[in-house]
Scaffold this motif. Structure first.
Motif, PDB file in Angstrom:
ATOM      1  N   ALA A  18      -3.275 -15.927   7.082  1.00  0.00           N
ATOM      2  CA  ALA A  18      -3.468 -16.112   8.518  1.00  0.00           C
ATOM      3  C   ALA A  18      -3.726 -14.816   9.272  1.00  0.00           C
ATOM      4  N   ASP A  19      -3.095 -13.717   8.836  1.00  0.00           N
ATOM      5  CA  ASP A  19      -3.183 -12.485   9.611  1.00  0.00           C
ATOM      6  C   ASP A  19      -4.096 -11.437   9.004  1.00  0.00           C
ATOM      7  N   VAL A  20      -4.919 -11.805   8.015  1.00  0.00           N
ATOM      8  CA  VAL A  20      -5.702 -10.805   7.296  1.00  0.00           C
ATOM      9  C   VAL A  20      -7.166 -10.909   7.643  1.00  0.00           C
ATOM     10  N   LEU A  21      -7.799  -9.807   7.932  1.00  0.00           N
ATOM     11  CA  LEU A  21      -9.219  -9.804   8.235  1.00  0.00           C
ATOM     12  C   LEU A  21     -10.031  -9.894   6.959  1.00  0.00           C
ATOM     13  N   PRO A  22     -11.150 -10.616   6.987  1.00  0.00           N
ATOM     14  CA  PRO A  22     -11.885 -10.914   5.758  1.00  0.00           C
ATOM     15  C   PRO A  22     -12.878  -9.852   5.352  1.00  0.00           C
ATOM     16  N   GLU A  23     -12.394  -8.627   5.104  1.00  0.00           N
ATOM     17  CA  GLU A  23     -13.314  -7.593   4.675  1.00  0.00           C
ATOM     18  C   GLU A  23     -13.067  -7.130   3.243  1.00  0.00           C
ATOM     19  N   VAL A  24     -12.343  -7.939   2.468  1.00  0.00           N
ATOM     20  CA  VAL A  24     -12.097  -7.585   1.079  1.00  0.00           C
ATOM     21  C   VAL A  24     -12.507  -8.746   0.206  1.00  0.00           C
ATOM     22  N   SER A  25     -13.329  -8.514  -0.787  1.00  0.00           N
ATOM     23  CA  SER A  25     -13.789  -9.596  -1.642  1.00  0.00           C
ATOM     24  C   SER A  25     -12.743  -9.935  -2.681  1.00  0.00           C
ATOM     25  N   GLU A  26     -12.818 -11.172  -3.199  1.00  0.00           N
ATOM     26  CA  GLU A  26     -11.838 -11.641  -4.172  1.00  0.00           C
ATOM     27  C   GLU A  26     -11.895 -10.845  -5.461  1.00  0.00           C
ATOM     28  N   SER A  27     -13.105 -10.451  -5.836  1.00  0.00           N
ATOM     29  CA  SER A  27     -13.226  -9.704  -7.087  1.00  0.00           C
ATOM     30  C   SER A  27     -12.542  -8.359  -6.998  1.00  0.00           C
ATOM     31  N   ALA A  28     -12.566  -7.758  -5.805  1.00  0.00           N
ATOM     32  CA  ALA A  28     -11.882  -6.471  -5.644  1.00  0.00           C
ATOM     33  C   ALA A  28     -10.388  -6.639  -5.790  1.00  0.00           C
ATOM     34  N   VAL A  29      -9.867  -7.732  -5.215  1.00  0.00           N
ATOM     35  CA  VAL A  29      -8.433  -7.947  -5.294  1.00  0.00           C
ATOM     36  C   VAL A  29      -8.010  -8.321  -6.704  1.00  0.00           C
ATOM     37  N   SER A  30      -8.878  -9.059  -7.411  1.00  0.00           N
ATOM     38  CA  SER A  30      -8.504  -9.445  -8.770  1.00  0.00           C
ATOM     39  C   SER A  30      -8.330  -8.223  -9.657  1.00  0.00           C
ATOM     40  N   VAL A  31      -9.046  -7.154  -9.334  1.00  0.00           N
ATOM     41  CA  VAL A  31      -8.911  -5.922 -10.119  1.00  0.00           C
ATOM     42  C   VAL A  31      -7.548  -5.301  -9.929  1.00  0.00           C
ATOM     43  N   ILE A  32      -7.068  -5.335  -8.663  1.00  0.00           N
ATOM     44  CA  ILE A  32      -5.815  -4.646  -8.364  1.00  0.00           C
ATOM     45  C   ILE A  32      -4.612  -5.564  -8.402  1.00  0.00           C
ATOM     46  N   GLY A  33      -4.848  -6.886  -8.449  1.00  0.00           N
ATOM     47  CA  GLY A  33      -3.726  -7.808  -8.372  1.00  0.00           C
ATOM     48  C   GLY A  33      -3.146  -8.204  -9.709  1.00  0.00           C
ATOM     49  N   LYS A  34      -3.808  -7.851 -10.825  1.00  0.00           N
ATOM     50  CA  LYS A  34      -3.354  -8.268 -12.145  1.00  0.00           C
ATOM     51  C   LYS A  34      -2.170  -7.430 -12.627  1.00  0.00           C
ATOM     52  N   GLN A  35      -1.373  -8.051 -13.466  1.00  0.00           N
ATOM     53  CA  GLN A  35      -0.274  -7.382 -14.173  1.00  0.00           C
ATOM     54  C   GLN A  35       0.727  -6.756 -13.225  1.00  0.00           C
ATOM     55  N   GLN A  36       0.898  -7.365 -12.000  1.00  0.00           N
ATOM     56  CA  GLN A  36       1.873  -6.830 -11.061  1.00  0.00           C
ATOM     57  C   GLN A  36       3.182  -7.589 -11.188  1.00  0.00           C
ATOM     58  N   ASP A  37       4.287  -6.890 -11.206  1.00  0.00           N
ATOM     59  CA  ASP A  37       5.596  -7.519 -11.307  1.00  0.00           C
ATOM     60  C   ASP A  37       6.428  -7.079 -10.116  1.00  0.00           C
ATOM     61  N   LEU A  38       6.661  -8.024  -9.172  1.00  0.00           N
ATOM     62  CA  LEU A  38       7.401  -7.659  -7.971  1.00  0.00           C
ATOM     63  C   LEU A  38       8.851  -7.325  -8.261  1.00  0.00           C
ATOM     64  N   HIS A  39       9.352  -7.764  -9.413  1.00  0.00           N
ATOM     65  CA  HIS A  39      10.751  -7.492  -9.745  1.00  0.00           C
ATOM     66  C   HIS A  39      10.917  -6.152 -10.446  1.00  0.00           C
ATOM     67  N   ALA A  40       9.806  -5.516 -10.799  1.00  0.00           N
ATOM     68  CA  ALA A  40       9.895  -4.227 -11.485  1.00  0.00           C
ATOM     69  C   ALA A  40      10.417  -3.160 -10.541  1.00  0.00           C
ATOM     70  N   GLN A  41      11.199  -2.240 -11.052  1.00  0.00           N
ATOM     71  CA  GLN A  41      11.756  -1.168 -10.233  1.00  0.00           C
ATOM     72  C   GLN A  41      10.674  -0.145  -9.911  1.00  0.00           C
ATOM     73  N   PRO A  42      10.433   0.163  -8.616  1.00  0.00           N
ATOM     74  CA  PRO A  42       9.406   1.141  -8.276  1.00  0.00           C
ATOM     75  C   PRO A  42       9.753   2.524  -8.784  1.00  0.00           C
ATOM     76  N   ARG A  43       8.713   3.288  -9.072  1.00  0.00           N
ATOM     77  CA  ARG A  43       8.949   4.658  -9.510  1.00  0.00           C
ATOM     78  C   ARG A  43       9.369   5.531  -8.346  1.00  0.00           C
ATOM     79  N   GLU A  44      10.126   6.579  -8.610  1.00  0.00           N
ATOM     80  CA  GLU A  44      10.595   7.476  -7.573  1.00  0.00           C
ATOM     81  C   GLU A  44       9.455   8.324  -7.060  1.00  0.00           C
TER      82      GLU A  44
ATOM     83  N   ASN B 237     -20.149  -3.355  -5.666  1.00  0.00           N
ATOM     84  CA  ASN B 237     -19.018  -2.497  -6.027  1.00  0.00           C
ATOM     85  C   ASN B 237     -18.774  -1.427  -4.977  1.00  0.00           C
ATOM     86  N   GLU B 238     -19.854  -0.978  -4.299  1.00  0.00           N
ATOM     87  CA  GLU B 238     -19.679  -0.015  -3.209  1.00  0.00           C
ATOM     88  C   GLU B 238     -18.860  -0.631  -2.073  1.00  0.00           C
ATOM     89  N   LEU B 239     -19.224  -1.863  -1.703  1.00  0.00           N
ATOM     90  CA  LEU B 239     -18.512  -2.527  -0.609  1.00  0.00           C
ATOM     91  C   LEU B 239     -17.051  -2.766  -0.972  1.00  0.00           C
TER      92      LEU B 239
END
Length: 539
Positions: free
Chosen positions: A266-292, A475-477
């Protein structure tokens, strides 16, 4: 009211100005990226003009799996090496990693600008282990979507606590919309609430919605008493057996509720393509402890999750737990918790500006707390100005949104477009600097890094036309938009710092702070600006 000195400390005005000065040094070099319009990106060949890196290299740097061991520690906080980020001669971006590190450093949380929510509740005298609901029949989740319920429960708990702390009974909810927050404050916490919105349609809808809620509360209250008296007449053992069987059957047969995807975007502007997010959204674990912080390495690739401060994203999205309010407040709530008591929610239609006379809108105006949940554009700024100028408004709790709709004093405006109270900037320092972000940069500030980092908040349909036409350069966009996403928290930091400095400049403000109220994945505009005026004996 308890002594204000018991509230958590926040940076003083001189420290905030020093932070602003440091932030502006970075933004002067970075602003061309977030100020670029998508059309100009292609027609003006902005990638070659602004970035001295390949698009694939940028996407690879921002899309590498999280958690890789760094080869060596990078610079600590406050040691941002700008020449390593941007070329001093051409001003082009030189390093994705250095850029991302700098952007993370200048976020609200990394700069240490936030007062922890739980710490503030504790200072306000709230004991979360003993607090009890004053109207158990009102459940936010029953009448709102998950996102709105999360926001209303968190903000109403804080508003109730501030009202008790200051001894206030009247709440003014500006930009109240459909009355979600107002009705919840009135029915659950027994506060007298005036909800003001510029739309007569919203006001009418809020009245009708509140009428139905009150009727629902009455019916449930009556039914609860009937059930309680009827149960007492039954044999205890038989009742226990029956209820246990019903409970098991109900749990097993009840369908699981699902979160609508439309709420998450609802609050996000549509300037990011799905393929771009799929690159950065994989293998993410929200329960993992962040690095210092000191393990962050410029030479090593990382994911967007690494750009977020520690605890920026909640591992889960729990509902805010109700906690114990002060004894005085609890007694007052107990007297007002019934649906037919003196607690009132009054929806009103009025266009609010910084010069609005509250007495002309509310005939029985008294000492009050002014609040706003996602007040749009200039309304957030005007809410703070009303707080500063009206003696009856003793406190403010404001969460702004729609930064792209802010009016800017030093933006190129038509000659006939003249006004005294601009949405940005508000504080003296930025006015002296004649600082201007521009609409495109403010629009970039609405992008949600936390959502993108977990693979949410994307609307590909809006840019499909671009995709077909400029597919060879897609890919530039994608890479350019990811740089904007990384930079978004810095622009939001600037806007929030401006508002906080403005409040620090007011002589009669005793305390003010930024507070992270919401889970940013559910509600990206999650920071509240809170302020209280001096008591009469402190003036």
């Amino acid at each position: 009211m308890a002594a204000l000195c018991s509230l958590p400390g926040s940076p003083d005005l001189s420290a905030l100005r020093a932070t602003l000065q440091d932030l502006l040094g970075f933004l002067r070099a970075a602003l061309p990226i977030c100020s670029a319009h998508t059309v100009d990106f292609y027609t003006e060949s902005l990638w070659r003009e602004l970035v001295d890196l390949s698009p694939d290299g940028v996407l690879a740097a921002l899309g590498a799996p999280a958690g890789a061991e760094p080869r060596e520690a990078g610079p600590g906080p406050g040691l941002i090496d700008l020449p390593r980020v941007f070329c001093e001669r051409s001003q082009k971006l030189l390093s994705t990693e250095a850029f991302a590190l700098a952007a993370r450093h200048y976020s609200v949380q990394s700069l240490g600008l936030c007062t922890p929510f739980e710490q503030l509740l504790t200072a306000l005298g709230v004991n979360k282990e003993q607090r009890t609901d004053t109207c158990e029949n009102v459940k936010a989740i029953e009448f709102m979507n998950t996102k709105k319920s999360h926001e209303v429960q968190a903000m109403s708990e804080l508003i109730c606590s501030i009202a008790d702390y200051c001894g206030l009974k009247q709440i003014i909810d500006v930009g109240s919309g459909k009355g979600y927050l107002s009705s919840f404050l009135s029915l659950k916490y027994g506060l007298n609430v005036y909800g003001i919105d510029s739309s007569n349609t919203n006001t009418h809808g809020a009245k009708e919605r509140n009428r139905k809620l009150r009727r629902h509360c009455k019916l449930n209250h009556r039914q609860t008493r009937v059930d309680a008296s009827g149960a007492a007449l039954k044999m205890p053992k038989a009742v226990e057996t029956q209820k246990e069987a019903e409970c098991k059957g109900g749990v097993e047969s009840a369908p699981k509720s699902s979160l609508g995807s439309q709420n998450m975007a609802a609050d996000v502007l549509p300037e990011v393509s799905e393929s771009a997010v799929s690159v950065i959204g994989k293998q993410q674990d929200l329960h993992a402890q962040p690095r210092e912080e000191d393990k962050f390495c410029l030479e090593n690739a990382f994911s967007l999750m690494d750009l977020l401060p520690v605890d920026a994203i909640e591992p889960t999205s729990p509902q805010v737990h109700n906690t114990e309010m002060s004894e005085v407040g609890k007694q007052r709530r107990d007297m007002k918790s019934k649906p037919n008591d003196s607690s009132v929610y009054s929806p009103l239609t009025s266009f609010i500006t910084a010069d609005s006379e509250l007495h002309d809108i509310i005939t029985d105006l008294e000492d009050c707390l002014m609040v706003g949940l996602h007040t749009c554009g200039d309304l957030a700024s005007n809410t703070l100005r009303i707080f500063a100028s009206k003696s009856e408004v003793k406190g403010v709790c404001s969460v702004g949104c729609c930064y792209h709709l802010l009016s800017e004093e030093f933006e190129n405006q038509p000659k006939e477009y003249a006004q005294e109270n601009w949405g940005f900037p508000m504080c003296r320092y930025l006015k002296e600097e004649r600082w201007c972000c521009g609409r495109n940069a403010r629009m970039s500030a609405c992008l949600a890094l936390e959502r993108v980092a977990v693979g949410q908040g994307v609307s590909e349909e809006i840019i499909m036309d671009y995709y077909e036409k400029y597919k060879p350069r897609m890919n530039e966009l994608e890479a350019f938009n990811m740089l904007k996403v990384v930079l978004a928290p810095c622009i939001e930091t600037l806007i929030l710092l401006d508002r906080l400095c403005y409040l620090k400049e007011q002589e009669d403000v005793a305390w003010c702070a930024l507070v992270k109220l919401f889970d940013p994945v559910q509600s990206p505009r999650c920071y509240g600006v809170i302020a209280l005026k001096k008591q009469s004996d402190q003036s």
